[in-house]
Design a protein around this motif. Structure first.
Motif, mmCIF file in Angstrom:
data_model
loop_
_atom_site.group_PDB
_atom_site.id
_atom_site.type_symbol
_atom_site.label_atom_id
_atom_site.label_comp_id
_atom_site.label_asym_id
_atom_site.label_seq_id
_atom_site.Cartn_x
_atom_site.Cartn_y
_atom_site.Cartn_z
ATOM 1 N N ALA A 80 0.992 -1.185 0.129
ATOM 2 C CA ALA A 80 -0.041 -0.001 0.119
ATOM 3 C C ALA A 80 0.817 1.223 0.017
ATOM 4 O O ALA A 80 2.126 1.045 0.351
ATOM 5 C CB ALA A 80 -0.937 -0.184 1.407
ATOM 6 N N GLU A 81 0.298 2.477 -0.386
ATOM 7 C CA GLU A 81 0.914 3.689 -0.277
ATOM 8 C C GLU A 81 0.058 4.821 0.297
ATOM 9 O O GLU A 81 -1.053 4.451 0.103
ATOM 10 C CB GLU A 81 1.321 4.044 -1.661
ATOM 11 C CG GLU A 81 0.370 4.073 -2.550
ATOM 12 C CD GLU A 81 0.799 4.554 -4.126
ATOM 13 O OE1 GLU A 81 2.021 4.469 -4.425
ATOM 14 O OE2 GLU A 81 0.001 4.291 -5.063
ATOM 15 N N ARG A 82 0.851 5.850 0.742
ATOM 16 C CA ARG A 82 0.031 6.791 1.353
ATOM 17 C C ARG A 82 -0.283 7.833 -0.025
ATOM 18 O O ARG A 82 0.731 7.987 -0.560
ATOM 19 C CB ARG A 82 0.623 7.412 2.587
ATOM 20 C CG ARG A 82 0.452 6.759 3.782
ATOM 21 C CD ARG A 82 0.942 7.887 4.607
ATOM 22 N NE ARG A 82 0.757 7.407 6.108
ATOM 23 C CZ ARG A 82 1.788 6.684 6.735
ATOM 24 N NH1 ARG A 82 2.969 7.047 6.180
ATOM 25 N NH2 ARG A 82 1.439 6.292 8.046
ATOM 26 N N ILE A 83 -1.661 8.403 0.081
ATOM 27 C CA ILE A 83 -1.806 9.607 -0.857
ATOM 28 C C ILE A 83 -2.546 10.527 -0.293
ATOM 29 O O ILE A 83 -3.136 10.501 0.663
ATOM 30 C CB ILE A 83 -2.672 8.844 -2.067
ATOM 31 C CG1 ILE A 83 -3.816 8.154 -1.480
ATOM 32 C CG2 ILE A 83 -1.900 7.810 -2.873
ATOM 33 C CD1 ILE A 83 -4.779 8.061 -2.692
ATOM 34 N N ALA A 84 -2.517 11.655 -0.940
ATOM 35 C CA ALA A 84 -3.586 12.756 -0.495
ATOM 36 C C ALA A 84 -4.804 12.332 -1.007
ATOM 37 O O ALA A 84 -4.991 11.718 -1.738
ATOM 38 C CB ALA A 84 -3.083 14.106 -1.416
ATOM 39 N N ASP A 85 -5.771 12.745 0.071
ATOM 40 C CA ASP A 85 -7.092 12.731 -0.047
ATOM 41 C C ASP A 85 -7.620 13.037 -1.418
ATOM 42 O O ASP A 85 -7.429 14.423 -1.573
ATOM 43 C CB ASP A 85 -7.973 13.343 0.886
ATOM 44 C CG ASP A 85 -9.495 12.798 0.804
ATOM 45 O OD1 ASP A 85 -9.952 12.450 -0.145
ATOM 46 O OD2 ASP A 85 -10.200 13.261 1.853
ATOM 47 N N PRO A 86 -8.077 12.096 -2.175
ATOM 48 C CA PRO A 86 -8.528 12.559 -3.701
ATOM 49 C C PRO A 86 -9.725 13.521 -3.759
ATOM 50 O O PRO A 86 -9.876 14.183 -4.568
ATOM 51 C CB PRO A 86 -9.215 11.249 -4.243
ATOM 52 C CG PRO A 86 -8.433 10.220 -3.392
ATOM 53 C CD PRO A 86 -8.088 10.719 -2.083
ATOM 54 N N ASP A 87 -10.383 13.799 -2.565
ATOM 55 C CA ASP A 87 -11.545 14.466 -2.230
ATOM 56 C C ASP A 87 -11.241 15.822 -1.528
ATOM 57 O O ASP A 87 -11.978 16.634 -1.398
ATOM 58 C CB ASP A 87 -12.701 13.839 -1.648
ATOM 59 C CG ASP A 87 -13.180 12.540 -2.316
ATOM 60 O OD1 ASP A 87 -13.239 12.460 -3.608
ATOM 61 O OD2 ASP A 87 -13.391 11.598 -1.559
ATOM 62 N N GLY A 88 -9.944 15.997 -1.507
ATOM 63 C CA GLY A 88 -9.230 17.324 -1.073
ATOM 64 C C GLY A 88 -9.327 17.127 0.475
ATOM 65 O O GLY A 88 -8.958 18.567 1.078
ATOM 66 N N GLY A 89 -9.551 16.372 1.245
ATOM 67 C CA GLY A 89 -9.822 16.257 2.782
ATOM 68 C C GLY A 89 -8.328 16.434 3.323
ATOM 69 O O GLY A 89 -7.387 16.250 2.552
ATOM 70 N N MET A 90 -8.219 16.473 4.563
ATOM 71 C CA MET A 90 -6.970 16.816 5.178
ATOM 72 C C MET A 90 -6.166 15.282 5.437
ATOM 73 O O MET A 90 -4.956 15.252 5.445
ATOM 74 C CB MET A 90 -6.920 17.424 6.641
ATOM 75 C CG MET A 90 -7.501 18.847 6.255
ATOM 76 S SD MET A 90 -6.435 20.028 5.409
ATOM 77 C CE MET A 90 -4.933 20.010 6.755
ATOM 78 N N ALA A 91 -6.835 14.331 5.706
ATOM 79 C CA ALA A 91 -6.211 13.031 6.389
ATOM 80 C C ALA A 91 -5.891 12.525 4.913
ATOM 81 O O ALA A 91 -6.295 12.545 3.708
ATOM 82 C CB ALA A 91 -7.481 12.076 6.659
#
Length: 153
Positions: A80-91
């Motif tokens: 797995a990888e960490r990504i920015a929230d595709p919906d623009g959220g902070m988490a």
């Protein structure tokens, strides 16, 4: 005297859990490509899309510290990888890597083959009925817990 169906369901569910964890072909996860927690989280991410720790907790019922350990293992192993929230959220969210998708697909195929071998002599009607009832049972539990697992249509 009739048998209490609830008592039978409770006991048979206990037995089912034990059988599934030790079924040849399905137990590969104990010494195979991935362990049970990785299998579960990869399946949730595959079915439901990228998810944060809070969203994974809402599905699995696991606490943040457990999920932090489990997702750290997924990251470390390259599944797995960490990504920015595709919906623009902070988490930040997690999603499977190509390798994670690959090992999940291999594990699921092995699991399905093992289950198919168990019910090889069942009629297509019985297989369909069992699948429908098992899904209905799981969805009833999810509704009671207010914790819906993602499913692809």
């Amino acid at each position: 005297m009739s048998v209490d169906p609830i008592a039978t369901i409770e006991y048979e569910a206990l037995i089912l859990g034990r059988h599934l964890s030790g079924l040849p072909g399905r137990s590969r996860r104990r010494g195979g490509l991935i362990d049970q927690s990785a299998y579960t989280l990869l399946a949730v991410l595959h079915e439901g899309g990228p998810a944060s720790i809070a969203e994974l907790g809402a599905v699995t019922g696991l606490d943040a510290s457990t999920l932090n350990r489990q997702t750290a293992a997924l990251l470390r192993d390259g599944y797995a990888e960490r990504i920015a929230d595709p919906d623009g959220g902070m988490a930040r969210k997690f999603r499977p890597t190509a390798e994670g998708d690959h090992v999940l697909a291999e594990e699921r195929e092995a699991s399905k083959a093992a289950l198919a071998a168990v019910i090889t002599d069942w009629s297509p009607h019985d297989r369909g009925t069992f699948a429908d009832l098992l899904e209905r049972f799981n969805k009833a539990i999810e509704a009671r817990l207010q914790r819906e697992w993602p499913r692809t249509p």
